[in-house]
Design a protein around this motif. Sequence first.
Motif, PDB file in Angstrom:
ATOM      1  N   LEU A  44       0.662  -1.308  -0.008  1.00  0.00           N
ATOM      2  CA  LEU A  44       0.007  -0.039  -0.069  1.00  0.00           C
ATOM      3  C   LEU A  44       1.038   1.356   0.118  1.00  0.00           C
ATOM      4  O   LEU A  44       0.541   2.144  -0.791  1.00  0.00           O
ATOM      5  CB  LEU A  44      -1.200   0.037   1.108  1.00  0.00           C
ATOM      6  CG  LEU A  44      -1.898   0.962   1.337  1.00  0.00           C
ATOM      7  CD1 LEU A  44      -3.035   0.917   0.055  1.00  0.00           C
ATOM      8  CD2 LEU A  44      -3.042   0.919   2.648  1.00  0.00           C
ATOM      9  N   LEU A  45       1.947   1.317   0.793  1.00  0.00           N
ATOM     10  CA  LEU A  45       2.649   2.278   0.781  1.00  0.00           C
ATOM     11  C   LEU A  45       3.443   2.738  -0.493  1.00  0.00           C
ATOM     12  O   LEU A  45       3.491   3.709  -1.128  1.00  0.00           O
ATOM     13  CB  LEU A  45       3.917   2.198   1.776  1.00  0.00           C
ATOM     14  CG  LEU A  45       3.414   2.160   3.181  1.00  0.00           C
ATOM     15  CD1 LEU A  45       4.597   1.814   4.417  1.00  0.00           C
ATOM     16  CD2 LEU A  45       2.900   3.398   3.712  1.00  0.00           C
ATOM     17  N   LEU A  46       3.877   1.674  -1.385  1.00  0.00           N
ATOM     18  CA  LEU A  46       4.496   1.703  -2.538  1.00  0.00           C
ATOM     19  C   LEU A  46       3.242   2.196  -3.659  1.00  0.00           C
ATOM     20  O   LEU A  46       3.833   2.885  -4.610  1.00  0.00           O
ATOM     21  CB  LEU A  46       5.285   0.387  -2.951  1.00  0.00           C
ATOM     22  CG  LEU A  46       6.434   0.091  -2.269  1.00  0.00           C
ATOM     23  CD1 LEU A  46       6.748  -1.501  -2.447  1.00  0.00           C
ATOM     24  CD2 LEU A  46       7.477   0.892  -2.742  1.00  0.00           C
ATOM     25  N   GLN A  47       2.133   1.722  -3.461  1.00  0.00           N
ATOM     26  CA  GLN A  47       1.034   2.247  -4.380  1.00  0.00           C
ATOM     27  C   GLN A  47       0.953   3.531  -4.390  1.00  0.00           C
ATOM     28  O   GLN A  47       0.779   4.211  -5.230  1.00  0.00           O
ATOM     29  CB  GLN A  47      -0.105   1.010  -4.192  1.00  0.00           C
ATOM     30  CG  GLN A  47       0.176  -0.274  -4.563  1.00  0.00           C
ATOM     31  CD  GLN A  47      -1.044  -1.104  -4.464  1.00  0.00           C
ATOM     32  OE1 GLN A  47      -1.783  -0.900  -3.204  1.00  0.00           O
ATOM     33  NE2 GLN A  47      -1.404  -1.998  -5.256  1.00  0.00           N
ATOM     34  N   ALA A  48       1.085   4.101  -3.133  1.00  0.00           N
ATOM     35  CA  ALA A  48       0.888   5.422  -2.812  1.00  0.00           C
ATOM     36  C   ALA A  48       1.922   6.330  -3.532  1.00  0.00           C
ATOM     37  O   ALA A  48       1.681   7.519  -4.318  1.00  0.00           O
ATOM     38  CB  ALA A  48       1.001   5.968  -1.496  1.00  0.00           C
ATOM     39  N   GLU A  49       3.259   5.611  -3.566  1.00  0.00           N
ATOM     40  CA  GLU A  49       4.423   6.349  -4.078  1.00  0.00           C
ATOM     41  C   GLU A  49       4.117   6.158  -5.912  1.00  0.00           C
ATOM     42  O   GLU A  49       4.308   7.136  -6.563  1.00  0.00           O
ATOM     43  CB  GLU A  49       5.543   5.616  -4.122  1.00  0.00           C
ATOM     44  CG  GLU A  49       6.156   5.668  -2.672  1.00  0.00           C
ATOM     45  CD  GLU A  49       6.858   7.209  -2.419  1.00  0.00           C
ATOM     46  OE1 GLU A  49       7.548   7.556  -3.564  1.00  0.00           O
ATOM     47  OE2 GLU A  49       6.773   7.879  -1.561  1.00  0.00           O
ATOM     48  N   LEU A  50       3.440   5.299  -6.327  1.00  0.00           N
ATOM     49  CA  LEU A  50       3.064   5.006  -7.551  1.00  0.00           C
ATOM     50  C   LEU A  50       1.942   5.939  -8.226  1.00  0.00           C
ATOM     51  O   LEU A  50       2.023   6.787  -9.108  1.00  0.00           O
ATOM     52  CB  LEU A  50       2.378   3.618  -8.048  1.00  0.00           C
ATOM     53  CG  LEU A  50       3.448   2.612  -8.132  1.00  0.00           C
ATOM     54  CD1 LEU A  50       2.499   1.257  -8.104  1.00  0.00           C
ATOM     55  CD2 LEU A  50       4.325   2.898  -9.612  1.00  0.00           C
ATOM     56  N   VAL A  51       1.048   6.573  -6.989  1.00  0.00           N
ATOM     57  CA  VAL A  51       0.229   7.693  -7.339  1.00  0.00           C
ATOM     58  C   VAL A  51       0.790   8.910  -7.771  1.00  0.00           C
ATOM     59  O   VAL A  51       0.670   9.511  -8.659  1.00  0.00           O
ATOM     60  CB  VAL A  51      -0.859   7.525  -6.375  1.00  0.00           C
ATOM     61  CG1 VAL A  51      -1.679   9.051  -6.666  1.00  0.00           C
ATOM     62  CG2 VAL A  51      -1.812   6.329  -6.313  1.00  0.00           C
ATOM     63  N   ASP A  52       1.933   9.150  -6.750  1.00  0.00           N
ATOM     64  CA  ASP A  52       2.818  10.379  -6.889  1.00  0.00           C
ATOM     65  C   ASP A  52       3.557  10.390  -8.369  1.00  0.00           C
ATOM     66  O   ASP A  52       3.703  11.435  -8.973  1.00  0.00           O
ATOM     67  CB  ASP A  52       3.593  10.476  -5.821  1.00  0.00           C
ATOM     68  CG  ASP A  52       2.985  10.947  -4.359  1.00  0.00           C
ATOM     69  OD1 ASP A  52       1.740  11.564  -4.512  1.00  0.00           O
ATOM     70  OD2 ASP A  52       3.397  10.716  -3.541  1.00  0.00           O
ATOM     71  N   PHE A  53       4.191   9.174  -8.527  1.00  0.00           N
ATOM     72  CA  PHE A  53       4.759   9.051  -9.790  1.00  0.00           C
ATOM     73  C   PHE A  53       4.048   9.189 -11.106  1.00  0.00           C
ATOM     74  O   PHE A  53       4.406   9.925 -11.985  1.00  0.00           O
ATOM     75  CB  PHE A  53       5.616   7.672 -10.033  1.00  0.00           C
ATOM     76  CG  PHE A  53       6.149   7.152 -11.186  1.00  0.00           C
ATOM     77  CD1 PHE A  53       7.174   7.880 -11.556  1.00  0.00           C
ATOM     78  CD2 PHE A  53       5.502   5.851 -11.879  1.00  0.00           C
ATOM     79  CE1 PHE A  53       7.692   7.335 -12.821  1.00  0.00           C
ATOM     80  CE2 PHE A  53       6.225   5.778 -13.258  1.00  0.00           C
ATOM     81  CZ  PHE A  53       7.259   6.480 -13.429  1.00  0.00           C
ATOM     82  N   GLN A  54       2.803   8.789 -11.029  1.00  0.00           N
ATOM     83  CA  GLN A  54       1.794   8.832 -12.155  1.00  0.00           C
ATOM     84  C   GLN A  54       1.559  10.607 -12.329  1.00  0.00           C
ATOM     85  O   GLN A  54       1.439  10.924 -13.450  1.00  0.00           O
ATOM     86  CB  GLN A  54       0.495   8.095 -11.754  1.00  0.00           C
ATOM     87  CG  GLN A  54      -0.193   8.138 -13.325  1.00  0.00           C
ATOM     88  CD  GLN A  54      -1.777   7.337 -13.046  1.00  0.00           C
ATOM     89  OE1 GLN A  54      -2.404   7.648 -11.827  1.00  0.00           O
ATOM     90  NE2 GLN A  54      -2.186   6.957 -14.024  1.00  0.00           N
ATOM     91  N   ARG A  55       1.108  11.003 -11.304  1.00  0.00           N
ATOM     92  CA  ARG A  55       1.094  12.560 -11.507  1.00  0.00           C
ATOM     93  C   ARG A  55       2.198  13.202 -11.935  1.00  0.00           C
ATOM     94  O   ARG A  55       1.902  13.992 -12.808  1.00  0.00           O
ATOM     95  CB  ARG A  55       0.621  13.065  -9.960  1.00  0.00           C
ATOM     96  CG  ARG A  55      -0.617  12.772  -9.253  1.00  0.00           C
ATOM     97  CD  ARG A  55      -0.776  12.999  -7.798  1.00  0.00           C
ATOM     98  NE  ARG A  55      -2.175  12.665  -7.477  1.00  0.00           N
ATOM     99  CZ  ARG A  55      -2.318  12.743  -5.915  1.00  0.00           C
ATOM    100  NH1 ARG A  55      -1.456  13.230  -5.459  1.00  0.00           N
ATOM    101  NH2 ARG A  55      -3.593  12.639  -5.679  1.00  0.00           N
TER     102      ARG A  55
END
Length: 284
Positions: A44-55
Motif C-alpha cells: 500500500l505504501l508503494l502504491q501511494a508512491e506510484l500515485v505520486d509517480f503517475q501524477r
Amino acid sequence: MLTQDTLTTFRKHSDIISYLEKHKAEDPLFQTALEKYEYEKELLLLQAELVDFQRWVQKENKRIAIIFEGRDASGKGGTIKRFKEHLNPRAMRIVALNKPTEVEKTQWYFNRYIKELPNAGEIVFFDRSWYNRAVVEPVMGFCDKIQYNRFMIQVPEFEHMLYESGTHIIKFWFSVSKEEQQRRFESRLNNPLKKWKFSPVDEKGQELWDEFTTYKNQMFSRTHNAFAPWVIIKSNDKKRARIESIKYVLSLFDYDNKGNNYKSILPDPNIVQRYFRNSIQLDQ
C-alpha cells in the motif's frame, strides 16, 4: 501521501499484530497471516508512491512503457494488477494483445505494437510484448527462421528510436523455476476460478523448457543494451517479486514528492538484477 484515516487503521491493527507475533511459533498459520499483513502494508505504501509517480508523469508529459515478459505462470499478470490497482485509469493502459489477425500477419511485425505505445503523460503496461517473437513464437513454431532473424536484427534499432524520441522502456523478465511453474500450473487446474489461465501453450511449457531457455538466452544476449536493459525479477516468491519490481520502477525516476510514503525505494539485489552473461536465473 497516505491519508490520516489509513494510518489510523494501521494503528488499530496493532493489537492484532502483537497477537500474531506472540503466537506465530505455535502455529504456522499465525506466521502466514503476519507475513501477509506486512506484505499488504508495504504494498500500500508503494502504491501511494506510484500515485505520486503517475501524477509527475502526467505533469511532465513523460511516456513510460513497462514490458512484462517471462515464462507462463511466472507472475506477470499479478504484478501488473498491483502496479495499476490505485492508478488513474485515464493515464494508464494495459496492453495484452491476442494473436495477430490475418491483416496483421501481412504487416510489418511492429505495426500492431506501435499504435499501443504510450502517449505523452501515460504509462502503458505490456502483458507480453513484441518479444513474443523472440521466445514464444519460435519455440511454438508460430514464426519461421527468416521472421525470427529479421526481428532480432530490427528490435534493438526499433527500441533505440523509441529511446531517442523520449519513450522510457523498462523490460522485465520474470524468472520462475521449473518446479514452481509446475506447481502453479497444477494450482490453476485445480481452481475453478483460474482454469481459464491454463492454455495449450502452458501445457507445453514444461515439455519445451530447454527450448525456451535457449531462445531466452539468445534474446538477452542480443537485445540487452544501455538504453533498454533487461531486468530479471526472481519470482518464485510472487509477493516479493511484486514489491521489488515496483521499487525498481520508482527508483529510476526523480518524481515530485519521492519518498513521502516509502522512505527507501531501493530494490533488493537478491530479487532484482540487471542481466549480465553470468547472472544466476531461476529458469536456466
